[in-house]
Scaffold this motif. Structure first.
Motif, PDB file in Angstrom:
ATOM      1  N   VAL A 156      24.889   1.956  22.215  1.00 56.70           N
ATOM      2  CA  VAL A 156      23.759   1.034  22.305  1.00 56.70           C
ATOM      3  C   VAL A 156      23.934   0.111  23.506  1.00 56.70           C
ATOM      4  O   VAL A 156      22.990  -0.138  24.267  1.00 56.70           O
ATOM      5  CB  VAL A 156      23.634   0.210  21.000  1.00 56.70           C
ATOM      6  N   ALA A 195      29.620  -6.339  22.491  1.00 57.93           N
ATOM      7  CA  ALA A 195      28.684  -5.222  22.325  1.00 57.93           C
ATOM      8  C   ALA A 195      29.370  -3.906  22.676  1.00 57.93           C
ATOM      9  O   ALA A 195      29.218  -2.903  21.975  1.00 57.93           O
ATOM     10  CB  ALA A 195      27.454  -5.432  23.205  1.00 57.93           C
ATOM     11  N   LEU A 238      31.594  -3.101  19.674  1.00 57.94           N
ATOM     12  CA  LEU A 238      30.935  -2.818  18.394  1.00 57.94           C
ATOM     13  C   LEU A 238      30.069  -1.572  18.459  1.00 57.94           C
ATOM     14  O   LEU A 238      30.019  -0.784  17.518  1.00 57.94           O
ATOM     15  CB  LEU A 238      30.050  -4.007  17.981  1.00 57.94           C
ATOM     16  N   ALA A 239      29.337  -1.406  19.545  1.00 52.80           N
ATOM     17  CA  ALA A 239      28.359  -0.322  19.628  1.00 52.80           C
ATOM     18  C   ALA A 239      28.260   0.161  21.065  1.00 52.80           C
ATOM     19  O   ALA A 239      27.312  -0.168  21.781  1.00 52.80           O
ATOM     20  CB  ALA A 239      26.992  -0.823  19.134  1.00 52.80           C
TER      21      ALA A 239
END
Lengths: 252, 305
Positions: free
Chosen positions: B190, B183, B186-187
């Motif tokens: 967020v 996570a 990737l982002a």
């Protein structure tokens, strides 16, 4: 409860928010309305520590009951969010569903939800069960990649991912963006129901003033970075001048 | 029965199997180097040009402890631990200040680190090649007088590589730490909003990658290979090509790319010539970049290189 006081945010020479003050009460939906560039998203991002606050403060107050000498007494725990790291604000119980939803497309539905639950003390199995009950379609698609979901389903996933951590505050940035009117209506009803059943403090940022005012209790209207109105939703909805100049709503 | 064994002997010692074993022994090294590069690329979008030098440095730190009479496996553990910490240190001190800056900046810094580490290495340990023993015999097996291109050491090398690859896969795909690591890569924004301590995850990604790279360097330098400060330069190039072929954001692609590259190169060497073998990785890279520039196993549609 969240108290925003004299908040200013600058992007270089541009002032995105100037001297913004309002209070979002516990168990209530506060809609933040305004046109493009009014500073709505900047407001939410400053609450989550994603943009630097130039001036002012944001305090989150959490009233709960403690036992003192066998007698219940209410105590207020208050935290200043300014200067805190985004991840620490999240761990404090502030759920933020960003604009464009921010689901991780490369993750499955279940992985997105697991990620949401990881940093809280929530039991994963119970949390998943609760969210699948609230949003049955997510349960049906739990092993699918989020990239395969429709816009409405992604919005549900983003909300469920924030809710699974059992936040005290929910910040929603344009949840109706790109959704069909019927799906938007459903979404708004869900938000209202969640707010009431879980005693959440909801701050709902919307360009779609009409559908937001239908479910909100309070409303704050922003215009190029300043508050032009902060009142209960019915008052804002009834004010012709606000409707006309700031909310783009014409007389029906 | 005896006839069957005899035919197995001749099969294992055949030219094709010999090339396959040689190629695999080379390929798993490329695969580990590529895996190390991919983990760092995925987490921080930095191409770690100092990967080979960092791994060699860690190998020197660990394996020269043999001179003090320490056990081989203790030195092995010291090297990996040093590589692990060194990876974290590099991310924290050299790379973190560069996030959000132009992408050329970390590349320049890592090339600088490459030069610096090789210079420091030469000062400490001289530029001559030193040999240190391997824990298993590197003599190729004889089956009834026929040579089979396998040794106890090569088997250990295969075993180690498989253990690392499977562990990395399990870590990233099936654990909570892995979910956080992915996570954060990737982002990141967020992930932060969901309470993930992204900075720690990026540091951890570098630590894991650096440890994997160190293991590759130990495999290269133990026994007959020998250890010197430039030893990983060629392996870095091949590992990078393997990663680019497989897709810089695909760990599975990196592993497959490395193994295919190693095996192909050795077949070309044996059936054509050593000079052609040297060109093989470059030709393979060119062909892949023309057909599928994002790499064979990449899921993303754009490449930021």
């Amino acid at each position: 409860m969240i108290k925003v006081e004299n908040l200013s945010v600058n992007y270089g020479a541009v002032q995105a928010l100037r001297d913004v003050s309002f209070t979002a009460k516990t168990g209530v939906i506060t809609a933040v309305l305004g046109a493009n560039g009014a500073g709505k998203t900047s407001l939410l991002r400053s609450m989550s520590g994603l943009v630097k606050i130039a001036n002012g403060s944001i305090t989150i107050e959490d009233a709960h009951t403690v036992m003192v000498d066998g007698h219940p007494q209410s105590a207020v725990e208050s935290h200043e969010l300014r200067g805190m790291k985004t991840e620490d604000i999240a761990r404090l119980g502030v759920g933020h569903v960003p604009e464009g939803r921010g689901v991780i497309a490369e993750f499955t539905v279940e992985e997105n939800l697991r990620l949401g639950a990881l940093s809280s003390k929530v039991n994963l199995a119970e949390g998943l069960a609760r969210q699948f009950e609230q949003f049955p379609v997510l349960g049906e698609r739990r092993k699918q990649y989020a990239s395969t979901l429709s816009g409405g389903e992604r919005q549900m996933l983003a909300m469920a991912r924030a809710l699974i951590a059992e936040p005290k505050v929910l910040l929603l940035d344009e949840p109706s963006l790109g959704l069909a009117p019927l799906v938007t209506a459903d979404m708004m009803a869900t938000i209202r129901q969640l707010c009431e059943s879980q005693g959440l403090t909801v701050i709902l940022v919307e360009q779609n003033a009409k559908s937001a005012l239908r479910i909100a209790h309070d409303a704050v209207v922003l215009h190029i970075g300043s508050v032009v109105a902060a009142a209960d939703a019915a008052t804002v909805a009834a004010d012709d001048q606000l409707r006309h100049y700031y909310l783009g709503l014409v007389q029906e | 029965m005896i006839a069957l064994l005899a035919s197995l002997d001749s099969f294992l010692s055949s030219r094709i199997m010999t090339d396959l074993f040689y190629g695999l022994a080379l390929g798993v090294i490329y695969a580990l180097v590529a895996l190390s590069l991919v983990i760092i690329w995925q987490s921080t979008h930095v191409l770690n040009f100092a990967q080979g030098a960092m791994a060699t440095f860690a190998t020197f730190v660990g394996m020269t402890q043999l001179d003090r009479g320490l056990n081989w496996w203790v030195c092995f553990a010291i090297a990996i631990l040093f590589g692990f910490l060194f990876g974290g240190f590099t991310e924290r001190v050299l790379i973190r200040p560069l996030y959000g800056k132009p992408e050329i900046n970390p590349i320049v810094v890592m090339v600088g680190l490459l030069g610096l580490l090789e210079a420091i290495g030469q000062t400490f340990w001289s530029s001559s090649t030193r040999n240190y023993p391997a824990p298993f015999s590197q003599d190729y097996w004889q089956l009834h007088g026929r040579l089979v291109a396998l040794s106890a050491w090569v088997i250990f090398e295969f075993f180690l590589a498989v253990v690392i690859m499977v562990s990395i896969l399990i870590l990233f795909q099936f654990t909570n730490i892995g979910l956080r690591l992915r996570a954060a890569a990737l982002a990141p924004e967020v992930a932060r909003l969901l309470g993930v301590r992204v900075n720690r995850m990026l540091t951890l990604g570098w630590m894991i990658a650096s440890a994997v790279g160190t293991i590759a360097a130990i495999i290269v330098t133990a026994g007959t290979g020998g250890l010197n400060v430039n030893v990983m330069d060629a392996f870095f190039v091949s590992g990078f090509i393997a990663a680019a072929i497989g897709g810089l954001d695909s760990p599975v692609g990196a592993v497959i790319g490395g193994i295919v590259l190693g095996v192909t190169t050795d077949f070309v060497r044996d059936y054509w010539s050593g000079n052609a073998a040297q060109l093989t990785p470059l030709v393979a890279l060119l062909v892949v970049l023309m057909i599928r520039p994002e790499g064979l196993f990449s899921k993303s549609t754009t490449r930021r290189v």
